[in-house]
Design an enzyme around this catalytic site. Structure first.
Site, short mmCIF file in Angstrom:
data_model
loop_
_atom_site.label_atom_id
_atom_site.label_comp_id
_atom_site.label_asym_id
_atom_site.label_seq_id
_atom_site.Cartn_x
_atom_site.Cartn_y
_atom_site.Cartn_z
N CYS A 62 0.72 -1.13 0.04
CA CYS A 62 -0.07 -0.09 0.03
C CYS A 62 0.93 1.32 0.00
CB CYS A 62 -1.14 -0.23 1.17
SG CYS A 62 -0.25 0.10 2.66
N ASN A 86 2.37 1.49 4.39
CA ASN A 86 2.52 0.31 5.10
C ASN A 86 2.37 0.28 6.37
OD1 ASN A 86 5.37 -2.14 5.69
ND2 ASN A 86 3.32 -2.57 4.93
N CYS A 118 -1.44 0.71 7.28
CA CYS A 118 -3.02 0.29 7.41
C CYS A 118 -3.39 -0.78 6.75
CB CYS A 118 -3.72 1.63 7.13
SG CYS A 118 -3.51 2.96 8.10
N ARG A 119 -3.37 -0.79 5.22
CA ARG A 119 -4.12 -1.98 4.45
C ARG A 119 -3.19 -2.96 4.15
NH1 ARG A 119 -5.19 2.32 -0.31
NH2 ARG A 119 -3.30 3.03 0.69
N SER A 120 -1.82 -2.86 3.77
CA SER A 120 -1.03 -4.05 3.45
C SER A 120 -0.69 -4.77 4.69
CB SER A 120 0.29 -3.72 2.45
OG SER A 120 1.09 -2.60 3.21
N ASP A 139 -8.49 4.21 1.19
CA ASP A 139 -7.25 4.36 2.15
C ASP A 139 -8.18 4.69 3.38
OD1 ASP A 139 -5.37 5.46 3.54
OD2 ASP A 139 -4.42 6.73 1.97
P1 4NP Z 1 -1.84 2.79 4.14
O1 4NP Z 1 -2.59 4.13 4.48
O2 4NP Z 1 -1.17 3.37 2.85
O3 4NP Z 1 -2.84 1.80 4.00
O4 4NP Z 1 -0.83 2.09 5.07
C1 4NP Z 1 -1.92 5.36 4.61
C2 4NP Z 1 -0.97 5.47 5.85
C3 4NP Z 1 -0.45 6.89 5.82
C4 4NP Z 1 -0.41 7.84 5.10
C5 4NP Z 1 -1.43 7.67 3.88
C6 4NP Z 1 -2.09 6.45 3.77
N1 4NP Z 1 0.07 8.98 5.10
O5 4NP Z 1 -0.29 10.23 4.46
O6 4NP Z 1 0.64 9.19 6.12
#
Ligand code: 4NP
Length: 157
Positions: free
Chosen positions: A10, A13, A15-17, A129
């Site tokens: 993702c 790294n 939340c989703r992945s 997201d």
């Molecule tokens: P992820 O979510 O891609 O599912 O881990 C996010 C985590 C942090 C951010 C964006 C998306 N950020 O902007 O810091």
């Protein structure tokens, strides 16, 4: 027998992945397939390297008896030769993975796909997201991933 290596990717790294990785590990344990796989996750971005997964995602997953234990890391060139499957959470991640691969001396070994290509129950073509949204977004991500990650495993085993 050679292990099948799967990398979930993702943006951050956190939340989703990591959730997809933990769901997949959980599923492999239930099916007695743990030894047949190498499982990891990574982000296309570098902001959260070394951090645990977002506590909102860890708490939502724990309610389903899924433990998210990974620490964030960024995708590397070596991942393209180590992993059989690199599974992106959304279109932007998919494009960023392709761009990264094209910019670096990377192998063509890994098959790069979107995890939602394997969905059956949910219509979403991307895993949304949840980072800037409310708590319900984390549960929705887990619902979506439990479907598509399980369908992915069915498709390769
Ligand atoms: P992820 O979510 O891609 O599912 O881990 C996010 C985590 C942090 C951010 C964006 C998306 N950020 O902007 O810091």
């Amino acid at each position: 027998m050679k292990k099948i290596a799967v990398l979930f990717v993702c943006l951050g790294n956190i939340c989703r992945s990591p959730a997809a990785e933990a769901i997949f590990i959980n599923l492999l344990e239930k099916k007695g397939l743990t030894d047949a796989f190498i499982v990891d996750s990574a982000g296309t971005g570098s902001w959260h390297i070394g951090k645990k997964a977002d506590s909102r995602m860890r708490i939502a997953a724990e309610r389903r008896d899924i433990n998210i234990l990974s620490r964030a890391r960024q995708i590397t060139c070596e991942d393209f030769e180590k992993f059989n499957y690199i599974l992106a959470m959304d279109n932007s991640n998919f494009q960023n993975i392709q761009d990264f691969k094209n910019r670096s001396p990377s192998s063509d070994f890994a098959l790069i796909k979107k995890i939602q290509n394997f969905r059956s129950v949910f219509n979403e073509q991307e895993v949304p997201d949840p980072y800037f949204g409310g708590d319900e977004g984390f549960d929705h991500v887990l619902d979506i991933l439990e479907d598509s990650v399980s369908c992915f495993l069915d498709s390769i085993s």
